[in-house]
Design a protein around this motif. Structure first.
Motif, short mmCIF file in Angstrom:
data_model
loop_
_atom_site.label_atom_id
_atom_site.label_comp_id
_atom_site.label_asym_id
_atom_site.label_seq_id
_atom_site.Cartn_x
_atom_site.Cartn_y
_atom_site.Cartn_z
N GLY A 56 9.78 6.71 4.09
CA GLY A 56 10.01 6.53 5.51
C GLY A 56 8.89 5.73 6.17
O GLY A 56 9.15 4.89 7.05
N VAL A 57 7.66 5.96 5.75
CA VAL A 57 6.54 5.15 6.25
C VAL A 57 6.76 3.69 5.84
O VAL A 57 6.51 2.78 6.63
N GLY A 58 7.26 3.48 4.63
CA GLY A 58 7.58 2.12 4.18
C GLY A 58 8.61 1.45 5.08
O GLY A 58 8.52 0.26 5.36
N VAL A 59 9.58 2.22 5.54
CA VAL A 59 10.60 1.68 6.46
C VAL A 59 9.94 1.24 7.76
O VAL A 59 10.22 0.15 8.27
N VAL A 60 9.05 2.06 8.29
CA VAL A 60 8.38 1.74 9.56
C VAL A 60 7.52 0.48 9.41
O VAL A 60 7.57 -0.42 10.25
N VAL A 61 6.75 0.40 8.32
CA VAL A 61 5.88 -0.77 8.11
C VAL A 61 6.73 -2.03 7.94
O VAL A 61 6.44 -3.08 8.52
N ASN A 85 12.77 -5.11 2.07
CA ASN A 85 11.89 -4.02 1.67
C ASN A 85 12.19 -2.79 2.52
O ASN A 85 12.21 -1.66 2.00
N GLY A 86 12.45 -2.99 3.81
CA GLY A 86 12.81 -1.87 4.68
C GLY A 86 14.13 -1.23 4.29
O GLY A 86 14.26 0.00 4.29
N VAL A 87 15.11 -2.04 3.93
CA VAL A 87 16.42 -1.51 3.50
C VAL A 87 16.26 -0.69 2.22
O VAL A 87 16.78 0.42 2.11
N ILE A 88 15.52 -1.23 1.27
CA ILE A 88 15.30 -0.52 0.00
C ILE A 88 14.53 0.77 0.23
O ILE A 88 14.87 1.82 -0.32
N SER A 89 13.50 0.71 1.08
CA SER A 89 12.72 1.92 1.37
C SER A 89 13.58 2.98 2.07
O SER A 89 13.46 4.17 1.77
N ALA A 90 14.45 2.56 2.98
CA ALA A 90 15.34 3.51 3.66
C ALA A 90 16.29 4.17 2.67
O ALA A 90 16.50 5.38 2.71
N PHE A 91 16.85 3.36 1.78
CA PHE A 91 17.77 3.89 0.77
C PHE A 91 17.04 4.90 -0.12
O PHE A 91 17.56 5.97 -0.42
N GLU A 93 0.82 -1.21 0.00
CA GLU A 93 0.00 0.00 0.00
C GLU A 93 0.85 1.26 0.00
O GLU A 93 0.48 2.28 -0.56
N VAL A 94 2.01 1.19 0.64
CA VAL A 94 2.91 2.35 0.67
C VAL A 94 3.35 2.70 -0.75
O VAL A 94 3.36 3.87 -1.14
N TYR A 95 3.71 1.69 -1.54
CA TYR A 95 4.13 1.95 -2.92
C TYR A 95 2.98 2.48 -3.77
O TYR A 95 3.17 3.37 -4.59
N TRP A 96 1.78 1.91 -3.58
CA TRP A 96 0.62 2.42 -4.32
C TRP A 96 0.36 3.87 -3.97
O TRP A 96 0.07 4.70 -4.85
N ALA A 97 0.43 4.21 -2.69
CA ALA A 97 0.21 5.59 -2.26
C ALA A 97 1.27 6.52 -2.85
O ALA A 97 0.97 7.63 -3.30
N LEU A 98 2.51 6.06 -2.86
CA LEU A 98 3.59 6.88 -3.42
C LEU A 98 3.36 7.14 -4.91
O LEU A 98 3.53 8.26 -5.38
#
Length: 175
Positions: free
Chosen positions: A85-90, A147-153, A48-53
């Motif tokens: 950043g929300v993706g990192v948290v999720v 997914n968290g590592v990629i989102s953080a990057f 959902e984070v990617y869809w929202a983005l």
């Protein structure tokens, strides 16, 4: 290095961020379709984070075409960074559930995979994959961890892009 910074300035990074988000969604769908890995509710939450983005960025780029202000692109890049950043948290939460650090949310019961193509009685409850069981680990990280590592990057790059776009505005001024 100048080439890398030029990719982050102006409208280029939002377009790259949309492309990377589409790639991440396609990769998740490929794992689901070809790898036979049914997603748990937290896996779907990460998507959902990617869809929202994608929705936010495409809307932002459309608005920027109507009113092309550089500060709007700076704000869009910051917002992209915040969404990543929300993706990192999720993803961190999902990884914590897999490692037993956090309790799984309601609905992550792990009653087995869902086959959406199977004919069944709709009065029968659906079975949901467990959020606590990672299908595999690569270098100690599950799919949620990666997914968290990629989102953080991508969040970090988004903030760098905001700075590059902001500094580009200063260097574009005559004088």
């Amino acid at each position: 290095m100048a080439f890398f910074i030029s990719l982050l300035k102006d409208w280029k990074w939002p377009c790259i961020a949309v492309g990377l988000s589409v790639f991440m969604l396609a990769a998740a769908h490929a794992f689901e379709t070809f790898g036979n890995l049914a997603p748990c509710p937290l896996c779907l939450r990460q998507r959902e984070v990617y869809w929202a983005l994608i929705a936010m960025t495409l809307t932002g780029l459309a608005l920027w075409k109507i009113v092309p202000k550089r500060r709007f692109l700076v704000a869009l890049n910051v917002m992209i960074g915040l969404v990543f950043g929300v993706g990192v948290v999720v993803a961190f939460y999902h990884s914590g559930v897999e490692w037993g650090i956090f309790p799984p949310p309601t609905g992550c019961s792990g009653e087995g995979p869902i086959d959406p193509m199977a004919f069944r009685d709709f009065n029968e409850p659906m079975h949901v994959p467990s959020c606590t069981d990672a299908p595999f680990y690569i270098m100690g990280l599950s799919m949620a961890g990666w997914n968290g590592v990629i989102s953080a990057f991508m969040a970090i790059i988004s903030f760098v892009a905001a700075g590059a776009t902001f500094r580009g505005a200063a260097s574009d001024q005559p004088g």
